[in-house]
Design a protein around this motif. Structure first.
Motif, PDB file in Angstrom:
ATOM      1  N   UNK A 102     -21.178  16.443  27.417  1.00 57.26           N
ATOM      2  CA  UNK A 102     -21.616  15.106  27.634  1.00 57.26           C
ATOM      3  C   UNK A 102     -20.650  13.909  27.739  1.00 57.26           C
ATOM      4  N   UNK A 103     -19.546  14.260  26.929  1.00 59.47           N
ATOM      5  CA  UNK A 103     -18.554  12.950  27.050  1.00 59.47           C
ATOM      6  C   UNK A 103     -17.849  13.456  28.267  1.00 59.47           C
ATOM      7  N   UNK A 104     -17.632  14.592  28.815  1.00 57.53           N
ATOM      8  CA  UNK A 104     -16.916  14.953  30.020  1.00 57.53           C
ATOM      9  C   UNK A 104     -17.589  14.467  31.053  1.00 57.53           C
ATOM     10  N   UNK A 105     -18.945  14.666  31.144  1.00 56.04           N
ATOM     11  CA  UNK A 105     -19.717  14.477  32.364  1.00 56.04           C
ATOM     12  C   UNK A 105     -19.637  12.937  32.546  1.00 56.04           C
ATOM     13  N   UNK A 106     -19.621  12.041  31.292  1.00 57.36           N
ATOM     14  CA  UNK A 106     -19.613  10.732  31.613  1.00 57.36           C
ATOM     15  C   UNK A 106     -18.351  10.193  32.297  1.00 57.36           C
ATOM     16  N   UNK A 107     -17.318  11.090  32.108  1.00 52.41           N
ATOM     17  CA  UNK A 107     -15.857  10.687  32.859  1.00 52.41           C
ATOM     18  C   UNK A 107     -15.854  11.559  34.130  1.00 52.41           C
ATOM     19  N   UNK A 108     -16.999  12.357  34.540  1.00 50.78           N
ATOM     20  CA  UNK A 108     -16.694  12.698  35.837  1.00 50.78           C
ATOM     21  C   UNK A 108     -15.956  14.112  35.855  1.00 50.78           C
ATOM     22  N   UNK A 109     -15.955  14.827  34.643  1.00 56.23           N
ATOM     23  CA  UNK A 109     -15.239  16.189  34.468  1.00 56.23           C
ATOM     24  C   UNK A 109     -16.648  17.076  34.695  1.00 56.23           C
ATOM     25  N   UNK A 110     -16.446  18.202  35.684  1.00 61.90           N
ATOM     26  CA  UNK A 110     -17.606  18.926  35.915  1.00 61.90           C
ATOM     27  C   UNK A 110     -17.286  20.430  35.841  1.00 61.90           C
ATOM     28  N   UNK A 111     -18.091  21.238  35.995  1.00 58.80           N
ATOM     29  CA  UNK A 111     -18.119  22.627  36.085  1.00 58.80           C
ATOM     30  C   UNK A 111     -17.213  23.406  35.328  1.00 58.80           C
ATOM     31  N   UNK A 112     -16.424  24.400  35.916  1.00 57.53           N
ATOM     32  CA  UNK A 112     -15.573  25.326  34.988  1.00 57.53           C
ATOM     33  C   UNK A 112     -14.621  24.555  34.296  1.00 57.53           C
ATOM     34  N   UNK A 113     -14.043  23.419  35.065  1.00 53.69           N
ATOM     35  CA  UNK A 113     -13.084  22.588  34.489  1.00 53.69           C
ATOM     36  C   UNK A 113     -13.402  21.973  33.128  1.00 53.69           C
ATOM     37  N   UNK A 114     -14.498  21.617  33.122  1.00 51.88           N
ATOM     38  CA  UNK A 114     -15.243  20.881  31.838  1.00 51.88           C
ATOM     39  C   UNK A 114     -15.455  22.034  30.682  1.00 51.88           C
ATOM     40  N   UNK A 115     -15.911  23.310  31.294  1.00 51.03           N
ATOM     41  CA  UNK A 115     -16.068  24.288  30.115  1.00 51.03           C
ATOM     42  C   UNK A 115     -14.760  24.612  29.480  1.00 51.03           C
ATOM     43  N   UNK A 116     -13.726  25.003  30.347  1.00 52.14           N
ATOM     44  CA  UNK A 116     -12.451  25.317  29.988  1.00 52.14           C
ATOM     45  C   UNK A 116     -11.957  24.006  29.080  1.00 52.14           C
ATOM     46  N   UNK A 117     -11.935  22.906  29.322  1.00 52.62           N
ATOM     47  CA  UNK A 117     -11.460  21.668  28.370  1.00 52.62           C
ATOM     48  C   UNK A 117     -12.409  21.726  27.070  1.00 52.62           C
ATOM     49  N   UNK A 118     -13.588  21.843  27.116  1.00 49.73           N
ATOM     50  CA  UNK A 118     -14.268  21.811  25.831  1.00 49.73           C
ATOM     51  C   UNK A 118     -13.794  23.112  25.024  1.00 49.73           C
ATOM     52  N   UNK A 119     -13.816  24.357  25.400  1.00 48.34           N
ATOM     53  CA  UNK A 119     -13.482  25.420  24.877  1.00 48.34           C
ATOM     54  C   UNK A 119     -11.964  25.164  24.033  1.00 48.34           C
TER      55      UNK A 119
END
Length: 333
Positions: free
Chosen positions: A104-121
């Protein structure tokens, strides 16, 4: 050679709360990019108010603030996109999982898709939360919650990370673990960290540069070694069995000042603090003066200068005493 602009530049910040409580009284700091800057002061000194202004959560009565190259007063939206904030109280949703909070935090800042999944992991692994990623945050220990809070502040790869009292309320083991996490953040290329704390050891250990704050203004600034190096000699502390009055205290301070090697003698209640060129050699003289004046001694310690001694020199009282005084009086926030 190109000189990098400071990550944070705040000048002459004034902030007064209702009831004529002056939280900031000409506050100013400059934080170089890529460094860990410690804002050190007792509770109520004005640290959190400074952070609120720099993170666009409050406006000063006057003064200026530039963060990550953006004017915090004229362009707060630009500042918000460039910073990460770890507040004193956790901002995580307790009924959501650790992973969902990060997504959710990533989406609020406009991070999406595979880039967000990699960053969260990446962040779950980095902060040792991978095994707890599918658990709700309310089941996390205090240390786990604070690690998640830091991870939330880093999801969008900010230029400046604000850590406002990040270890308050943690037990010693969790605090030590958080110190290790913050120390590792120093290696992040380009990341600037502003750390506020009222723990002397925390500032000494983590910050490359420190500003000591008292009553809403900076009273001393430099690296920890520079600040402690300004105090020549040893710190001598004497605990008395009973407090002495102001008249007796003045007489004792005057008598001690006559001894060539003892400087900056301050007697406050039951505690005598002094500086001495040779601490062990000065102790017998100090004890003789106290005995002559009828002041019974409970204990004596001699130590190398500390940040507490730096605070005493610039603020006129010890750090713990200022902490209690400001909280009781409802001073700067």
């Amino acid at each position: 050679m190109t000189t990098r602009a400071p990550a944070i530049a705040a000048h002459d910040l004034i902030k007064t709360y209702p009831g004529d409580v002056k939280a900031l009284d000409g506050m100013g700091i400059t934080v170089e990019a890529g460094t860990v800057f410690g804002l050190l002061g007792p509770n109520g000194a004005g640290k959190s108010t400074t952070v609120k202004i720099l993170t666009t959560l409050a406006r000063p009565d006057s003064g200026s603030a530039v963060v990550a190259g953006h004017d915090a007063l004229r362009h707060p939206d630009r500042v918000r996109r460039a910073i990460g904030v770890v507040a004193q109280k956790s901002g995580a949703d307790p009924v959501a999982t650790g992973r969902d909070n990060l997504l959710l935090q990533g989406r609020l800042y406009g991070v999406r898709g595979a880039a967000l999944t990699r960053r969260v992991d990446e962040l779950l692994d980095r902060f040792d939360l991978a095994d707890a990623a599918k658990r709700t945050v309310r089941t996390y220990s205090g240390g786990m919650q604070r690690r998640l809070d830091v991870a939330l502040g880093l999801v969008h790869r900010p230029e400046v990370l604000f850590l406002d009292e990040p270890t308050t309320g943690l037990d010693p083991e969790a605090r030590s673990a958080m110190w290790e996490e913050i120390a590792r953040l120093k290696g992040d290329e380009g990341l600037t960290i502003l750390l506020t704390t009222h723990y002397l050891e925390e500032a000494d250990r983590l910050a490359e540069h420190i500003a000591i704050v008292d009553r809403g203004r900076v009273v001393a600034e430099g690296t920890p070694d520079e600040l402690k190096g300004q105090l020549r000699g040893d710190a001598v502390q004497v605990e008395l069995r009973e407090p002495v009055g102001p008249v007796e205290a003045q007489l004792l301070e005057t008598a001690l000042a006559e001894f060539a090697g003892v400087r900056e003698a301050v007697l406050d209640g039951v505690r005598l603090s002094a500086r001495a060129d040779d601490g062990p050699a000065a102790v017998p003289h100090i004890l003789a003066v106290l005995e002559r004046e009828g002041a019974a001694v409970a204990s004596v310690t001699v130590a190398r200068p500390s940040l507490d001694d730096v605070y005493l020199r610039h603020a006129g009282r010890r750090f713990a005493e200022a902490d209690t005084t400001l909280v009781t009086a409802g001073g700067a926030r």
